[in-house]
Enzyme design. Structure first.
Site, PDB file in Angstrom:
ATOM      1  CG  ASP A  83      47.890  95.265  13.127  1.00 34.62           C
ATOM      2  OD1 ASP A  83      48.659  95.427  12.156  1.00 34.62           O
ATOM      3  OD2 ASP A  83      48.003  94.313  13.925  1.00 34.62           O
ATOM      4  CG  HIS A 228      46.603  99.052  16.764  1.00 35.02           C
ATOM      5  ND1 HIS A 228      47.727  98.811  17.513  1.00 35.02           N
ATOM      6  CD2 HIS A 228      46.004  97.852  16.591  1.00 35.02           C
ATOM      7  CE1 HIS A 228      47.792  97.513  17.787  1.00 35.02           C
ATOM      8  NE2 HIS A 228      46.760  96.909  17.241  1.00 35.02           N
TER       9      HIS A 228
HETATM   10 ZN   LIG Z   1      44.081  93.864  15.321  1.00 31.81          ZN
END
Ligand SMILES: [Zn+2]
Length: 275
Positions: A83, A228
């Site tokens: 992400d 992430h």
């Molecule tokens: Zn996010």
């Protein structure tokens, strides 16, 4: 025409009024027979508020509508998702690791970052990975009105189309937060809402070992793993730990016999009737 927007915030507002009314009724000893009606009204209001909030924030909860957090399957498949990118140099480093092990992944990108680094988005797509929409400014959609939600989603889709030529059909709301209106906007655009089942809180940079252990210990068949490669729209924090953890997670899970697939592929492995 009547257009009722069912928002978490308005439901919580209404419940707050009910709770306060209940407490006042109880305090003034109105309606005490046969039970303390006011107090129970307050308890009911608080319980409903907690229930609705959890429905909006828990990744696997489907009270407000269908989301995909994992897949029930007997096959040893998992999906890696990244992400908040694209975010140099970490997105490139993640892509290098994925390339080294011939592992596909899914990237939920932020529109503003796509606009800044379209070449990275194009590399993601050209190396066989899947792209998903993660809003334009990484905002909390529970606090945004319908028009803002629509803008966040549509402008990100446009940025992705500008970079790679096709629109994504997956979306992950920031923090996974959604309510009926958020889900409605996604459904109007035929976007599948993807959450996750394995989270290591890698964005807090707790150490490579911690990220690997938290991930590997929770993985099972059909898991969707959240990592992430980016850092919101701030793009300040290092993602070096995630890059190194990704390498070790892949090595460990490959050794355990798992196969890595994109989110699209893992959804085809679904063995329940809802699929
Ligand atoms: Zn996010």
């Amino acid at each position: 025409m009547f257009d009722i927007n069912i928002r978490l915030i308005s439901m919580l507002g209404l419940l707050t009024i009910i709770v306060l009314a209940g407490l006042i009724l109880d305090y003034r000893n109105v309606a005490t027979k046969p039970i303390r009606t006011g107090m129970w009204l307050a308890v009911l209001g608080i319980t409903a508020g907690i229930f609705l909030t959890l429905s909006a924030v828990l990744p696997e909860n489907e009270f407000f509508g269908r989301v995909f957090s994992q897949v029930r399957t007997t096959q040893k498949v998992v999906a890696l998702t990244f992400d908040d990118g694209p975010y140099p140099p970490y997105t490139e480093q993640v892509l290098d690791v994925l390339k080294e092990f011939h592992v596909p992944a899914t990237f939920f990108v932020i529109g503003e970052n796509v606009k800044k680094h379209p070449e990275l988005v194009s590399r993601i797509a050209s190396e066989g990975h899947q792209l998903g929409n993660h809003t334009y400014h990484h905002i909390d959609l529970l606090k945004a009105d319908r028009k803002v939600i629509v803008d966040e989603i549509d402008s990100t889709n446009q940025a992705i189309i500008a970079a790679v030529g096709t629109a994504p059909h997956l979306v992950r709301p920031p923090h996974g937060f959604r309510d009926p209106v958020v889900l409605e906007v996604m459904a109007e655009r035929s976007l599948k809402v993807v959450e996750w089942s394995v989270m290591s809180r890698d964005w807090t940079n707790p150490g490579v070992e911690v990220i690997v252990d938290r991930t590997v210990s929770k993985v099972k068949n059909g898991s969707i793993i959240l990592l992430h490669d980016g850092d919101g729209i701030a793009s300040q924090a290092s993602r070096a730990q995630t890059v190194e953890a990704t390498r070790r997670i892949i090595q460990t899970l490959l050794a355990q016999g798992y196969k890595f697939v994109t989110v699209d592929e893992i959804l085809t492995k679904m063995e329940d009737s809802k699929g």
